[in-house]
Write an enzyme that holds these catalytic residues in place. Structure first.
Site, PDB file in Angstrom:
ATOM      1  N   ALA A  35     -16.900   9.858  41.495  1.00 52.03           N
ATOM      2  CA  ALA A  35     -18.044   9.040  41.092  1.00 52.03           C
ATOM      3  C   ALA A  35     -17.980   8.749  39.604  1.00 52.03           C
ATOM      4  CB  ALA A  35     -19.347   9.752  41.428  1.00 52.03           C
ATOM      5  N   ASP A  36     -18.684   7.721  39.213  1.00 48.19           N
ATOM      6  CA  ASP A  36     -18.861   7.402  37.805  1.00 48.19           C
ATOM      7  C   ASP A  36     -20.247   6.806  37.651  1.00 48.19           C
ATOM      8  OD1 ASP A  36     -17.679   7.347  35.132  1.00 48.19           O
ATOM      9  OD2 ASP A  36     -17.921   5.181  35.283  1.00 48.19           O
ATOM     10  N   THR A  37     -20.884   7.101  36.526  1.00 51.15           N
ATOM     11  CA  THR A  37     -22.246   6.636  36.268  1.00 51.15           C
ATOM     12  C   THR A  37     -22.328   6.015  34.888  1.00 51.15           C
ATOM     13  OG1 THR A  37     -23.184   8.376  37.662  1.00 51.15           O
ATOM     14  CG2 THR A  37     -24.669   7.357  36.073  1.00 51.15           C
TER      15      THR A  37
END
Length: 178
Positions: free
Chosen positions: A49-51
């Site tokens: 994931a990346d935010t």
């Protein structure tokens, strides 16, 4: 709550290089997919994931120092921001699927004293946009639209959907008797 065993493996990717020149949603998806691709799963699914925190189309990263954090918070004061997370899953057959979660937050108007007091806690030092919404910033940030789990960690609905897509059966949360 998702109840599934995991092994945490850091993904060695150059996030800045991958995201360079891309719009925020494209960037967060590209980085999440690159992370999923970079980790050897040994025949098992790989979740990554990346935010990003976005204000007026500009990505707000982690502040370099307190002055940078102050400027970020001053800029966000009284405005809407978005927390954008891409969750990517590399299937055992090496195909990659992803889901996107976008949450909109309202940052209350902040005076200088409130910002200084908040920054003195140290919680903003390693947070994108200098916001620790699960902690002290909760008093001046409201989730207007979207998922709380996206704002404080991993978006659970999107993650569960991806895990189910590869046949991982998630335990139902325990029920309570009334």
């Amino acid at each position: 709550m998702l109840r599934v065993g995991v092994e945490v493996v850091p993904a060695a990717v150059d996030e800045v290089a991958i995201a360079s020149g891309l719009e925020p949603i494209e960037a967060v998806r590209a980085v999440a997919m690159a992370k999923a691709q970079a980790v050897h799963g040994g025949g098992r699914p790989v979740l990554a994931a990346d935010t990003l925190v976005v204000h007026d189309g500009t990505v707000l990263g982690k502040p370099a120092d307190r002055a940078d954090a102050f400027a970020m918070l001053e800029r966000q004061s009284g405005s809407l921001i978005q927390v954008v997370t891409a969750v990517a899953l590399r299937h055992p057959d090496e195909t990659i699927d992803d889901r996107l979660a976008v949450s909109t937050l309202q940052v209350d108007p902040l005076d200088d004293a409130t910002i200084v007091e908040y920054l003195a806690t140290g919680v903003a030092d390693d947070k994108a946009g200098a916001l620790a919404v699960q902690g002290e910033a909760n008093s001046f940030v409201t989730i207007v639209d979207g998922s709380r789990s996206n704002v404080v960690g991993l978006p659970l609905a999107e993650t569960a959907e991806l895990l189910r897509s590869v046949g991982i059966i998630l335990e139902d949360p325990p029920t309570s008797a009334l």
